[in-house]
Scaffold this active site. Sequence first.
Site, PDB file in Angstrom:
ATOM      1  N   ARG A  15       0.830  -1.207   0.000  1.00 18.47           N
ATOM      2  CA  ARG A  15       0.000   0.000   0.000  1.00 18.47           C
ATOM      3  C   ARG A  15       0.866   1.259   0.000  1.00 18.47           C
ATOM      4  NH1 ARG A  15      -0.837   4.774   2.678  1.00 18.47           N
ATOM      5  NH2 ARG A  15      -0.417   3.713   4.656  1.00 18.47           N
ATOM      6  N   ASP A  16       1.491   1.559   1.112  1.00 19.41           N
ATOM      7  CA  ASP A  16       2.296   2.772   1.222  1.00 19.41           C
ATOM      8  C   ASP A  16       3.499   2.733   0.288  1.00 19.41           C
ATOM      9  OD1 ASP A  16       2.980   5.236   2.192  1.00 19.41           O
ATOM     10  OD2 ASP A  16       3.810   4.533   4.073  1.00 19.41           O
ATOM     11  N   HIS A 207       6.563   4.481  12.682  1.00 18.83           N
ATOM     12  CA  HIS A 207       6.533   4.450  11.216  1.00 18.83           C
ATOM     13  C   HIS A 207       7.565   5.478  10.744  1.00 18.83           C
ATOM     14  CE1 HIS A 207       4.099   4.070   7.323  1.00 18.83           C
ATOM     15  NE2 HIS A 207       4.984   5.025   7.061  1.00 18.83           N
ATOM     16  N   HIS A 209      10.380   7.066   8.049  1.00 18.50           N
ATOM     17  CA  HIS A 209      10.961   7.190   6.707  1.00 18.50           C
ATOM     18  C   HIS A 209      12.453   7.477   6.856  1.00 18.50           C
ATOM     19  CE1 HIS A 209       7.230   7.679   3.991  1.00 18.50           C
ATOM     20  NE2 HIS A 209       6.852   7.154   5.144  1.00 18.50           N
ATOM     21  N   CYS A 240       5.973   9.959   0.081  1.00 21.70           N
ATOM     22  CA  CYS A 240       4.691  10.636   0.306  1.00 21.70           C
ATOM     23  C   CYS A 240       4.458  11.648  -0.803  1.00 21.70           C
ATOM     24  CB  CYS A 240       4.675  11.329   1.668  1.00 21.70           C
ATOM     25  SG  CYS A 240       3.109  12.155   2.005  1.00 21.70           S
ATOM     26  N   ASN A 249       9.829   4.559   2.904  1.00 22.32           N
ATOM     27  CA  ASN A 249       9.803   3.994   4.240  1.00 22.32           C
ATOM     28  C   ASN A 249      11.112   3.250   4.496  1.00 22.32           C
ATOM     29  OD1 ASN A 249       6.760   4.297   4.943  1.00 22.32           O
ATOM     30  ND2 ASN A 249       6.764   3.370   2.911  1.00 22.32           N
TER      31      ASN A 249
END
Length: 299
Positions: A15-16, A207, A209, A240, A249
Amino acid sequence: MNLPHSVRLVEVGPRDGLQNEKQPISVADKVRLVDDLSAAGLRYIEVGSFVSPKWVPQMAGSAEVFSDIQRRPGITYAALTPNLKGFEAALEAKVEEVAVFAAASEAFSQKNINCSIADSLQRFVPLLEAAKAAKVRVRGYVSCVLGCPYDGDVAPQQVAAVARELHAMGCYEVSLGDTIGTGTAGKTRALLDVVSRDVPRERLAGHFHDTYGQALANIYASLLEGISVFDSSVAGLGGCPYAKGATGNVASEDVLYLLQGLGIDTGVDMDGLIAAGQRICQVLGKANGSRVARARLSR
């Protein structure tokens, strides 16, 4: 504080990791990625997002992906759902857990979802009510917890306020996201000290990055603070679209290597994880973003 004996990795690559890719990715390739990650032992995989394709074209077809993956017992297959409509679509796709997201920065909230933080939280009320009625667990994300591309520094108290609201609304876990990757170990520990006064540490996740190369240091700092859940993305995929300059990430392979070196159990197989990352990178025609994977593959 003692390090945790085990850590749950939340794999956000499908997803991300993929949502910011420009080239089309077939449903079959997305399904293969999820199945590869399942085979590698990941127990929590964020498969897709039920958001308008107008805003995130790469997430079109998430329902098909959920339909085609080989679901294994003991693995949570989750989806991001920004609103009630998205949640209802996720229910139809037999999604077993969903996630919602809010920002700790007003400017980022406006740029990302075109509304204030307060309004974004209010939108989640009917979703959380519907999820409770359907007995679907909801995970919360807070973005820009260690800095914003528009507002600069973000006060830990502001992060705590948003995390507290999400937890009070019914999110069983709140993931704190360093969206632009500017956080450092000291700031991470200070943030967790403040936020944990409102949300128990066992209900928090990290989370990170890796824009400034600090993600692993921040994860170690979080471990020292008693955090035992971390989001990561296979091959370091991601970024993002609303945060200029934000890179991917932290790579799942690199996090796993860190945890293995600390004697912390994850249940994840490194060889299987590296193979999954290498395969999707070949599909995307890009270099693997994991330093561990590159080192292993070059031997």
